[in-house]
Design a protein around this motif. Structure first.
Motif, PDB file in Angstrom:
ATOM      1  N   SER A 156       7.338  12.365   1.213  1.00  0.00           N
ATOM      2  CA  SER A 156       6.788  11.290   0.482  1.00  0.00           C
ATOM      3  C   SER A 156       6.325  10.314   1.583  1.00  0.00           C
ATOM      4  O   SER A 156       7.184   9.966   2.625  1.00  0.00           O
ATOM      5  N   ILE A 157       4.821   9.792   1.686  1.00  0.00           N
ATOM      6  CA  ILE A 157       4.621   9.016   2.659  1.00  0.00           C
ATOM      7  C   ILE A 157       4.148   7.815   2.038  1.00  0.00           C
ATOM      8  O   ILE A 157       3.246   8.012   1.069  1.00  0.00           O
ATOM      9  N   VAL A 158       4.395   6.612   2.318  1.00  0.00           N
ATOM     10  CA  VAL A 158       4.095   5.529   1.476  1.00  0.00           C
ATOM     11  C   VAL A 158       3.037   4.614   2.370  1.00  0.00           C
ATOM     12  O   VAL A 158       3.389   4.401   3.619  1.00  0.00           O
ATOM     13  N   PHE A 159       1.741   4.336   1.828  1.00  0.00           N
ATOM     14  CA  PHE A 159       0.894   3.643   2.575  1.00  0.00           C
ATOM     15  C   PHE A 159       0.700   2.394   1.770  1.00  0.00           C
ATOM     16  O   PHE A 159       0.255   2.017   0.641  1.00  0.00           O
ATOM     17  N   ASP A 160       1.104   1.346   2.568  1.00  0.00           N
ATOM     18  CA  ASP A 160       0.878  -0.167   1.904  1.00  0.00           C
ATOM     19  C   ASP A 160      -0.255  -0.702   2.624  1.00  0.00           C
ATOM     20  O   ASP A 160      -0.250  -1.385   3.771  1.00  0.00           O
TER      21      ASP A 160
END
Length: 161
Positions: A47-51
């Motif tokens: 899972s990759i979180v882009f803020d």
């Protein structure tokens, strides 16, 4: 009169300290979020979180730095801003505003294209947005999205205290 000068000096230095804290906080958030994103992409995290919101802060930081420079130059050093310095301050502030508008869009497009080309999906139930702020979660498979959703629902159902 002496009390008024002391009082205004306290306000001036508190305001400078406040600006410095905001600048360093924005810079820290931008760097921390960028490093997390890069680490997740490089390690092929499930899972990759882009803020996206953190990328607005680089422009905020640059704009506030130009304002802080003007405040220090005139308010603390008691020097008058020359036309050249004023022009540079305005240019820097405008670059900061431009960066605030353009950088998040470019990075979001680049990250989305990269993630989709690597087979990642957007996990919409876990992603969120509010006004211009977006928190996008990319997952390598639907099972990971289901697990993240279960974790989110568990966190939301637990009491705060």
């Amino acid at each position: 009169m002496e009390t008024l000068k002391k009082s205004s000096a306290h306000i001036k230095y508190r305001l400078l300290a406040f600006f410095i804290l905001i600048i360093f906080g924005a810079l820290f958030w931008f760097i921390d979020s960028s490093m997390d994103l890069i680490e997740q992409i490089v390690t092929h995290s499930p899972s990759i979180v882009f803020d996206k919101g953190s990328f607005y802060l680089l422009g905020v930081c640059l704009g506030l730095c130009s304002l802080l420079f003007a405040m220090v130059y005139e308010g603390v050093m008691k020097k008058e801003l020359t036309e050249t310095i004023t022009k540079r301050i305005i240019q820097t502030a405008l670059v900061g505003v431009g960066l605030m508008i353009v950088l998040p869009q470019i990075v979001h497009y680049a990250v989305e294209e990269n993630m989709i080309s690597k087979g990642y999906l957007v996990c919409t139930p876990v992603s969120s947005s509010w006004l211009m702020y977006k928190h996008v979660v990319y997952v390598s498979n639907t099972e990971t999205c289901v697990e993240l959703l279960a974790e989110k629902e568990k966190r939301l159902s637990e009491p705060l205290f």
